[in-house]
Design an enzyme around this catalytic site. Sequence first.
Site, PDB file in Angstrom:
ATOM      1  N   SER A  65       0.801  -1.226   0.000  1.00  0.00           N
ATOM      2  CA  SER A  65       0.000   0.000   0.000  1.00  0.00           C
ATOM      3  C   SER A  65       0.833   1.274   0.000  1.00  0.00           C
ATOM      4  O   SER A  65       0.313   2.348  -0.304  1.00  0.00           O
ATOM      5  CB  SER A  65      -0.936   0.014   1.212  1.00  0.00           C
ATOM      6  OG  SER A  65      -0.209   0.145   2.415  1.00  0.00           O
ATOM      7  N   LYS A 144       0.727   4.386   6.841  1.00  0.00           N
ATOM      8  CA  LYS A 144       0.108   5.234   5.819  1.00  0.00           C
ATOM      9  C   LYS A 144       0.713   6.633   5.933  1.00  0.00           C
ATOM     10  O   LYS A 144       1.482   6.932   6.828  1.00  0.00           O
ATOM     11  CB  LYS A 144      -1.409   5.327   6.007  1.00  0.00           C
ATOM     12  CG  LYS A 144      -2.149   4.002   6.079  1.00  0.00           C
ATOM     13  CD  LYS A 144      -2.197   3.248   4.761  1.00  0.00           C
ATOM     14  CE  LYS A 144      -2.959   1.934   4.898  1.00  0.00           C
ATOM     15  NZ  LYS A 144      -2.851   1.102   3.675  1.00  0.00           N
TER      16      LYS A 144
END
Length: 274
Positions: A65, A144
């Site tokens: 990701s 993230k």
Amino acid sequence: MSTDESRDERDDVLRPLSPSNDGDKGRSRIGSFVKETAILIGIALVLTVLIQTFLAKVYVIPSGSMEQTLHGCSGCVDDRVLVDKVIYRFRDPSPGDVVVFRGPEAWTHNDFTAEHSDNPVVQAVQGLGSLVGLAQVDERDFVKRVIAVGGQTIQCCDPQNRVLVDGKPLDEPYIYYVPGQEPKMAPFAPVTVPAGRLFVMGDSRLNSLDSRFQGGGGVNGTIGVGDVIGKARVIVLPPGRWGFISDHDPQVAAGGLALLWWRRRNWAESLLPV
């Protein structure tokens, strides 16, 4: 001097050490070495636990990701990153920071699934490996990038496929689109981030379950500042990937450098005595 006295003196000079005494000393030295080594290993482990609990910890990046800022792709060696656990004791996460955090309850989709063994020996080895960054961490930990903070409104997208924060397009040079997929983000309605929360997204925009999707998206997809474990600072392994992790602020676009300078100047002036 008598013959008996001369023999006694020679015996004192020439008498060899007994084998039993020599063996005892050897065993004593070996025992001392083993004991000292065990103590040193114990101290090193205690220091490792203390450092990684309070100061910094190495994490494995097990998913894709955050490509290509951080490698976690199939067929490649997962990056190991050093996470600073001190900085957010003095300030909150800022836009552009790459953070490791505990997934809140609303985040029902994990970035990866760790393989857990029923063998207690294997479990112990996995736990030790996770401690020093050689094995995957708990699957409830995520990595993230912070895109918007409390009080800001974020939405997607403008005609140039750029995310907007407070109506202004972001500068995001770190975005990565998987080859073969259309480089276009799915639009989402404006979300005003509540105070004390963060809107986070992965750099691989088409391969990241983040604040856009977790918990149904919107406010439920945001994470609490208190969920943040620390800031990812450096890629420490593999050797060919060593380097600092960019914390480029996407809200400072090309033309917003004057605003950045103004903010830094005011911050510096606030530190001066009145």
